[in-house]
Design a protein around this motif. Structure first.
Motif, PDB file in Angstrom:
ATOM      1  N   ARG A 245       0.823  -1.209   0.000  1.00 40.00           N
ATOM      2  CA  ARG A 245       0.000   0.000   0.000  1.00 40.00           C
ATOM      3  C   ARG A 245       0.852   1.252   0.000  1.00 40.00           C
ATOM      4  O   ARG A 245       0.553   2.227  -0.693  1.00 40.00           O
TER       5      ARG A 245
ATOM      6  N   ALA B  83       0.942   4.056  -2.873  1.00 37.78           N
ATOM      7  CA  ALA B  83       0.632   5.453  -2.588  1.00 37.78           C
ATOM      8  C   ALA B  83       1.726   6.377  -3.085  1.00 37.78           C
ATOM      9  O   ALA B  83       1.455   7.489  -3.549  1.00 37.78           O
TER      10      ALA B  83
ATOM     11  N   ALA C 182      -4.260   5.610  -5.540  1.00 31.80           N
ATOM     12  CA  ALA C 182      -4.374   5.035  -4.192  1.00 31.80           C
ATOM     13  C   ALA C 182      -5.536   5.654  -3.435  1.00 31.80           C
ATOM     14  O   ALA C 182      -6.307   4.954  -2.756  1.00 31.80           O
TER      15      ALA C 182
END
Length: 289
Positions: A168, A172, A179
């Protein structure tokens, strides 16, 4: 054999502590793509705060250490929201200038509060003395500090390499808009990650304090070693960071023990050699043409 054992044991413990500090920089520079040259300041904050809580407030070591780490991590959230968030889209030169300036501000504050002299950490009685490792006696504190570093480094490797958290964060960084469109709270993710990096720096600074006594110029004095580890490890590589940090620790220990007149010459020689041999990172395969 005694000399070899000394260099290996002291170099290993030294390298693991350096690795713990540098991993915070690996996270912010390698994963978040922020050139945070103020990272050493957070490590120094942790060391000074723990010493202050122990010596001035009378807190036990086992309580002062986590309190100092959490305080620096909380300050890291504040610094990220007020200062570093403004640097994410700025040029690398802007990031270097602002974070170096942050370092000197912290150095000035430390000098004002603690004075210009070295401040040493007094370890509790249960961490003093030596332990017999079979090949030779070794400082108990260094064994404990090395064990703490190994556990935390292993946990970080698992989180960033084997869970969705690392994926993640990389997503991002690579495409913030996408995202956010997928429901990620990118500002919270960045703030939490930066706080983690600051907390790691603080813990590393505390563990390093008995080995590398605190002084006002500490953030700049050891910044070079952190940058060497980050540069030779490659962007965001936890495993490579461990290998490089241990190599750096052993090489510096051997150099200062066997050839004290040369100082840090061997570290820079190592840096040049490995950058030529593995410019993209120690464990990154070389591309053949």
């Amino acid at each position: 054999m005694s000399t070899v054992a000394f260099i290996l044991l002291y170099g290993l413990s030294y390298g693991l502590v350096l690795c713990l500090i540098a991993l915070g920089l690996v996270i912010t520079m390698g994963l978040m793509h922020v050139i945070n040259l103020g990272h050493g300041a957070f490590a120094a904050m942790g060391g000074y705060l723990a010493i202050s809580l122990m010596q001035q407030q009378g807190w036990p070591y086992a309580l002062a250490v986590p309190a100092a780490v959490m305080a620096v991590a909380a300050f890291g959230v504040l610094a990220e929201r007020l200062l570093y968030v403004r640097l994410y889209k700025r040029s690398h030169l802007d990031q270097v200038l602002v974070t170096i300036g942050f370092n000197f501000v912290v150095i000035a504050i430390i000098t004002m509060l603690f004075g210009p002299n070295i401040v040493r950490m007094e370890l509790p009685a249960y961490l003093r003395g030596n332990i017999d490792l079979g090949i030779r006696e070794f400082e108990l504190y260094r064994v404990v500090a090395s064990g703490i570093c190994i556990v935390i480094i292993g946990a970080l490797w698992w989180v960033f390499e084997r869970t969705s958290t690392g994926a993640r964060l990389r997503a991002a960084v690579d495409n913030r808009g996408m995202a956010q469109a997928m429901g990620m709270n990118v500002p919270l993710l960045f703030a939490a990650t930066f706080a983690l990096g600051c907390g790691l720096a603080a813990l590393g600074g505390i563990l390093a304090a008995p080995m590398l006594p605190m002084e006002p110029m500490w953030p700049m004095k050891y910044l070079v070693l952190m940058l060497v580890i980050v540069a030779l490890a490659g962007h965001g590589q936890v495993t490579a960071s461990v290998a490089v940090a241990i190599i750096v620790g052993v090489v510096e220990t051997a150099g200062r023990y066997l050839f004290p007149q040369f100082g840090a010459f061997f570290i820079y020689l190592l840096l040049i050699g490995l950058m030529v041999w593995r410019p993209n990172g120690l464990l990154v395969r070389r591309q053949t043409i």
